[in-house]
Design a protein around this motif. Structure first.
Motif, PDB file in Angstrom:
ATOM      1  N   TYR A 269      45.876 -18.459  63.866  1.00 16.69           N
ATOM      2  CA  TYR A 269      46.031 -17.864  65.401  1.00 16.69           C
ATOM      3  C   TYR A 269      46.757 -16.558  65.510  1.00 16.69           C
ATOM      4  CZ  TYR A 269      43.418 -21.658  66.967  1.00 16.69           C
ATOM      5  OH  TYR A 269      42.234 -22.677  67.051  1.00 16.69           O
ATOM      6  N   THR A 270      46.017 -15.656  66.083  1.00 16.05           N
ATOM      7  CA  THR A 270      46.915 -14.445  66.381  1.00 16.05           C
ATOM      8  C   THR A 270      46.571 -13.835  67.701  1.00 16.05           C
ATOM      9  OG1 THR A 270      47.059 -12.206  65.356  1.00 16.05           O
ATOM     10  CG2 THR A 270      44.883 -12.965  65.436  1.00 16.05           C
ATOM     11  N   SER A 271      47.517 -13.149  68.161  1.00 15.48           N
ATOM     12  CA  SER A 271      47.393 -12.565  69.622  1.00 15.48           C
ATOM     13  C   SER A 271      46.446 -11.497  69.852  1.00 15.48           C
ATOM     14  CB  SER A 271      48.903 -11.989  69.791  1.00 15.48           C
ATOM     15  OG  SER A 271      50.028 -13.116  70.176  1.00 15.48           O
ATOM     16  N   GLN A 421      45.526  -6.354  58.590  1.00 14.20           N
ATOM     17  CA  GLN A 421      45.621  -7.284  59.600  1.00 14.20           C
ATOM     18  C   GLN A 421      45.441  -8.781  59.302  1.00 14.20           C
ATOM     19  OE1 GLN A 421      42.344  -5.714  62.063  1.00 14.20           O
ATOM     20  NE2 GLN A 421      43.805  -4.869  63.192  1.00 14.20           N
ATOM     21  N   THR A 422      45.888  -9.793  60.296  1.00 17.36           N
ATOM     22  CA  THR A 422      45.352 -11.048  59.959  1.00 17.36           C
ATOM     23  C   THR A 422      43.945 -11.161  59.826  1.00 17.36           C
ATOM     24  OG1 THR A 422      47.101 -11.529  61.809  1.00 17.36           O
ATOM     25  CG2 THR A 422      45.406 -13.408  61.431  1.00 17.36           C
ATOM     26  N   GLU A 423      43.257 -10.315  60.463  1.00 16.50           N
ATOM     27  CA  GLU A 423      41.783 -10.389  60.373  1.00 16.50           C
ATOM     28  C   GLU A 423      40.969  -9.823  59.019  1.00 16.50           C
ATOM     29  OE1 GLU A 423      43.605  -9.216  62.993  1.00 16.50           O
ATOM     30  OE2 GLU A 423      42.720 -10.001  64.649  1.00 16.50           O
ATOM     31  N   PHE A 509      36.155  -2.731  64.328  1.00 11.74           N
ATOM     32  CA  PHE A 509      37.033  -1.936  64.953  1.00 11.74           C
ATOM     33  C   PHE A 509      38.491  -2.835  65.050  1.00 11.74           C
ATOM     34  CE2 PHE A 509      38.556  -0.533  69.472  1.00 11.74           C
ATOM     35  CZ  PHE A 509      39.211   0.694  68.748  1.00 11.74           C
ATOM     36  N   PRO A 510      39.302  -2.287  64.277  1.00  9.74           N
ATOM     37  CA  PRO A 510      40.728  -3.111  64.211  1.00  9.74           C
ATOM     38  C   PRO A 510      41.707  -2.762  65.177  1.00  9.74           C
ATOM     39  CG  PRO A 510      40.543  -1.333  62.366  1.00  9.74           C
ATOM     40  CD  PRO A 510      39.239  -1.321  63.239  1.00  9.74           C
ATOM     41  N   GLU A 511      41.171  -1.759  66.425  1.00 13.14           N
ATOM     42  CA  GLU A 511      42.122  -1.388  67.597  1.00 13.14           C
ATOM     43  C   GLU A 511      43.480  -0.685  67.293  1.00 13.14           C
ATOM     44  OE1 GLU A 511      41.074  -3.273  71.116  1.00 13.14           O
ATOM     45  OE2 GLU A 511      41.075  -5.367  70.190  1.00 13.14           O
ATOM     46  N   GLY A 526      49.337   3.203  65.421  1.00 15.83           N
ATOM     47  CA  GLY A 526      49.749   2.012  66.190  1.00 15.83           C
ATOM     48  C   GLY A 526      48.606   1.452  67.246  1.00 15.83           C
ATOM     49  N   ARG A 527      48.847   0.392  67.615  1.00 20.01           N
ATOM     50  CA  ARG A 527      47.713  -0.418  68.487  1.00 20.01           C
ATOM     51  C   ARG A 527      47.348   0.582  69.487  1.00 20.01           C
ATOM     52  NH1 ARG A 527      46.097  -5.077  65.781  1.00 20.01           N
ATOM     53  NH2 ARG A 527      44.745  -5.288  67.851  1.00 20.01           N
ATOM     54  N   VAL A 528      45.898   0.313  69.875  1.00 22.64           N
ATOM     55  CA  VAL A 528      45.494   0.996  71.152  1.00 22.64           C
ATOM     56  C   VAL A 528      45.139   0.161  72.035  1.00 22.64           C
ATOM     57  CG1 VAL A 528      44.785   3.065  69.612  1.00 22.64           C
ATOM     58  CG2 VAL A 528      42.961   1.207  69.999  1.00 22.64           C
ATOM     59  N   ILE A 532      51.459  -5.516  71.261  1.00 16.22           N
ATOM     60  CA  ILE A 532      52.537  -4.514  70.711  1.00 16.22           C
ATOM     61  C   ILE A 532      53.085  -5.227  69.431  1.00 16.22           C
ATOM     62  CG2 ILE A 532      53.455  -3.773  73.127  1.00 16.22           C
ATOM     63  CD1 ILE A 532      55.381  -5.967  73.354  1.00 16.22           C
ATOM     64  N   ASN A 533      54.026  -4.569  68.795  1.00 15.64           N
ATOM     65  CA  ASN A 533      54.146  -4.935  67.376  1.00 15.64           C
ATOM     66  C   ASN A 533      55.850  -5.039  67.186  1.00 15.64           C
ATOM     67  OD1 ASN A 533      54.625  -5.035  64.703  1.00 15.64           O
ATOM     68  ND2 ASN A 533      52.818  -3.930  64.166  1.00 15.64           N
ATOM     69  N   VAL A 534      56.208  -6.181  67.592  1.00 14.58           N
ATOM     70  CA  VAL A 534      57.587  -6.203  67.508  1.00 14.58           C
ATOM     71  C   VAL A 534      58.024  -6.742  65.995  1.00 14.58           C
ATOM     72  CG1 VAL A 534      59.667  -7.502  68.512  1.00 14.58           C
ATOM     73  CG2 VAL A 534      57.609  -6.926  70.049  1.00 14.58           C
ATOM     74  N   SER A 535      58.861  -5.991  65.599  1.00 10.63           N
ATOM     75  CA  SER A 535      59.398  -6.366  64.101  1.00 10.63           C
ATOM     76  C   SER A 535      58.249  -6.914  63.208  1.00 10.63           C
ATOM     77  CB  SER A 535      60.524  -7.382  64.253  1.00 10.63           C
ATOM     78  OG  SER A 535      61.294  -7.327  64.998  1.00 10.63           O
ATOM     79  N   GLY A 536      57.043  -6.165  63.322  1.00  9.10           N
ATOM     80  CA  GLY A 536      55.772  -6.515  62.518  1.00  9.10           C
ATOM     81  C   GLY A 536      55.045  -7.770  62.815  1.00  9.10           C
ATOM     82  N   HIS A 537      55.439  -8.218  64.097  1.00  9.36           N
ATOM     83  CA  HIS A 537      54.909  -9.380  64.607  1.00  9.36           C
ATOM     84  C   HIS A 537      54.031  -8.820  65.814  1.00  9.36           C
ATOM     85  CE1 HIS A 537      56.766 -11.562  61.771  1.00  9.36           C
ATOM     86  NE2 HIS A 537      58.009 -11.839  62.306  1.00  9.36           N
TER      87      HIS A 537
END
Ligand code: WT7
Length: 658
Positions: A269-271, A421-423, A509-511, A526-528, A532-537
């Motif tokens: 599971y990922t956000s 990415q996770t995906e 499209f990885p966003e 970075g993400r569009v 958000i990416n906090v400490s790589g999470h």
């Protein structure tokens, strides 16, 4: 600093391209620059090279099946077992006594599992799961920290064809329940507790609290005794002590189940941009082939290496590059339970020295922390065993890259900055360490066989020097196959933006935003989306927002990421108190607690800022970009399109004052 050192620093600072060291190239798994062309000319059959790294029970008939794109299938008709590929075949080939996992507990204890040992443990737990009633295709949830029982349980699931769903141990009870509900998972493996900075953390209470919110019957819960106290009093009626079950099944032999290449190996599971996490489905053949191939080509792993990835197995990095990729290649993989600064800030370097680690893979956030602590810590240890360094999870700034290169790699180790990415299941954009020039800050070109591009809003490739969005214009074996029980969301999240459905042209499209240079190197910006990416999470701002607006006394909230020196990004909460609650000074604490409860401490906000209004456009949309700029301390852009421009300065003043 001596003059000589100062000169060295100055030279390093100016240098923006680095060649792979000769000593590395001489021994690298992949050294031929022709590999890019070979893959391109022979696509998709080139991916047979990845499949050839595995042992198949039945050979596949088709490399890529695209009839039902973007529901691609890889290595169709083939059957295999992931646990057999990670264990039995190495034992059969004579590696029974080679270390498979070297585990370092936080308190200083160590455990080594040879391939023979690991196979025995996995078979015993596979037999245990079977006895509990777990059948092929049942999803087993693993809510475990960094202890060897986690990979043992993963491989035991794989052995009997039961997909696992690992939930990061730092996630909250609610997060566990959400995931078990979404996967309709009836089995849970967890533990009593674990250690953080020398203290025992309670884990079972969190697991039990989560179980209360699971909407279906949970058949069985297996509890690992990590803390060494007597478990028997605390177990519920359907809860079992791992040690007892394992003792009952010691010496069991469990035939690995032949799985179809496309059968699910695991869910992760990922956000995303909505409150509901996405259940990313990975398969047995394509995923395993892809992680093995990238472990070999990018991480340069050889069976005789000691390899260490410092990620947590609760995230995809740990799945792909602590467990499946490295073990498929038969190497020794190191696993560390704890934090990098316990008992001292040289802990990681001690582990490198003691285990003679050859390859080290970590996140930029960790490197920025090491930099802050100072070079004296790595200098205490002998790091000469290192041959290759890697990073993953977020952009790495050139300064941190160079610090890593000099102080950890002693200017002798190439660095691979791996974007994925996770995906994607495995690495997608990175240099090949024995082939390409490295440019600090830029991940590099797409891997051979990967058609990743930087495009404009219309999907046209941008020219060198320009920025745009990352797309991947062809499929690859490690790709996610769908979102669990949600094909529609799979299509709308990843394939809607740039595909031309009528022409049957599918673009992933990885966003992420990115910049292209004249050599085709991609720098990830970075993400569009609202992630958000906090400490790589990866954290979804919507998930955090919904936790905050659930707090009594908070009327509305906006959550954004702001720049952070170590974490990369940090969580900022802007909230409007309800009438009558303006003066309650524990409101920020309650907002933080709500986030802890619904997600976990990783999502804890850097600041909670209360304001009577949020900056909104005339149509009522919150201007997040402005809130991000305020959080990052950036110059504020145009506010003229706002309905309430005056609020922006008010908020900014407040943030500065904190
Ligand atoms: C997002 C994926 C891949 C495992 C860890 C994170 C960011 C990842 C890099 C990199 C710049 C990176 C992207 C991506 N990201 N690697 N080398 N340089 N950004 O997995 O949680 O699925 O997050 O992490 O924004 O989309 P994840």
């Amino acid at each position: 600093m001596s003059q000589e050192n100062a000169n060295l620093e100055a030279r390093l600072e100016e240098q923006d391209a680095f060649e792979p060291p000769e000593s590395f190239v001489e021994q690298a798994n992949v050294t031929d620059p022709g590999v890019y062309e070979e893959f391109e000319e022979n696509w998709p059959e080139c991916w047979e090279r990845a499949a050839d790294l595995l042992s198949w029970d039945e050979e596949y008939e088709t490399v890529l099946e695209d009839d039902d794109a973007p529901f691609y299938e890889w290595f169709t008709g083939g059957t295999l077992n992931a646990s057999y590929n990670c264990l039995d075949r190495h034992v059969e080939e004579g590696a029974k006594n080679r270390a498979a996992i070297k585990w370092e507990g936080e308190l200083g204890e160590t455990r080594t599992y040879t391939y023979g040992d690991l196979l025995n443990e996995v078979e015993a737990f596979a037999a245990t799961l079977r006895d509990l009633g777990v059948e092929e295709d049942d999803v087993v949830t693993l809510y475990l920290p960094m202890i060897p029982e986690l990979p043992i349980a993963m491989l035991a699931c794989a052995r009997i064809g039961a997909p696992h769903a690992v939930v990061f141990a730092g996630f909250s009870a609610d997060a566990l329940a959400t995931r078990m509900n979404a996967a309709e998972s009836e089995y849970l493996v967890t533990c009593d507790g674990y250690y953080r900075r020398g203290d025992a953390l309670d884990h079972i209470s969190k697991a039990n609290e989560g179980l209360e919110s699971v909407e279906h019957d949970v058949s069985d819960v297996v509890v690992v005794d990590r803390l060494g106290d007597d478990l028997s009093h605390s177990l519920g009626s359907n809860q079992h002590d791992w040690d007892e079950l394992m003792a009952d099944h010691e010496g069991a032999s469990v035939e690995p189940v032949s799985r179809d290449a496309e059968d699910m190996l695991f869910l992760m599971y990922t956000s995303g941009t909505t409150g509901q996490p996405k259940g990313v489905k990975h398969t047995t053949g394509g995923y395993l082939a892809y992680t093995a191939w990238t472990s070999r080509a990018v991480l340069d792993i050889k069976p005789e290496d000691t390899y260490w990835c410092s990620a947590d197995i609760g995230w995809i990095t740990g799945h792909s590059y602590i467990v499946y990729g490295p073990l498929a290649l038969g190497t020794t993989t190191v696993m560390y339970e704890g934090t990098p600064d316990y008992p001292e800030k040289d802990r990681l370097w001690e582990i490198v020295e003691e285990n003679r680690v050859d390859i080290f893979y970590t996140a930029p956030t960790a490197i920025r922390a090491f930099m802050k602590w100072g070079a004296e810590y790595p200098e205490r240890c002998d790091l000469s065993s290192l041959r290759l360094l890697g990073t993953v999870g977020e952009p790495i700034n050139p300064r941190a890259w160079k610090w890593y290169y000099k102080h950890i790699g002693n200017e002798k180790c190439p660095i691979v900055d791996t974007w994925w990415q996770t995906e994607t299941g495995g690495m997608m954009i990175t240099t090949l360490p024995g082939v390409n020039t490295m440019k600090p800050g830029s991940a590099g070109p797409p891997l051979p066989g990967i058609d990743a591009r930087v495009v404009d809003a219309e999907g046209e490739e941008v020219s060198g020097g320009e920025a745009g969005y990352v797309t991947v214009n062809n499929p690859w074996p490690g790709m996610l196959r769908t979102l669990y029980n949600n094909d529609d969301r799979f299509l709308s999240e990843y394939w809607a933006e740039y595909s031309d459905e009528d022409a049957d042209e599918w673009v992933y499209f990885p966003e992420d935003g990115a910049k292209l240079d004249d050599d085709g190197y991609i720098t990830i910006l970075g993400r569009v989306d609202d992630v958000i990416n906090v400490s790589g999470h990866r954290l979804g701002t919507m998930e955090i927002e919904s936790a905050v607006v659930g707090v009594e006394g908070i009327a509305e909230a906006a959550v954004v990421g702001g720049e952070h020196e170590v974490k990369g990004e940090a969580v900022y909460v802007y909230a409007i108190p309800e009438d009558g609650y303006e003066d309650q000074d524990d409101l920020d604490e309650r907002a933080s607690e709500a986030i802890d409860t619904s997600i976990g401490p990783i999502a804890r906000p850097e600041e909670v800022i209360f304001t009577p209004e949020l900056p909104k456009t005339r149509s009522g949309k919150i201007m997040r970009r402005l809130l991000e700029d305020i959080a990052s301390g950036n110059e504020l852009g145009d506010t003229s399109t706002l309905r309430n421009p005056e609020i922006v300065d008010e908020i900014a003043d407040q943030v500065e004052a904190e």
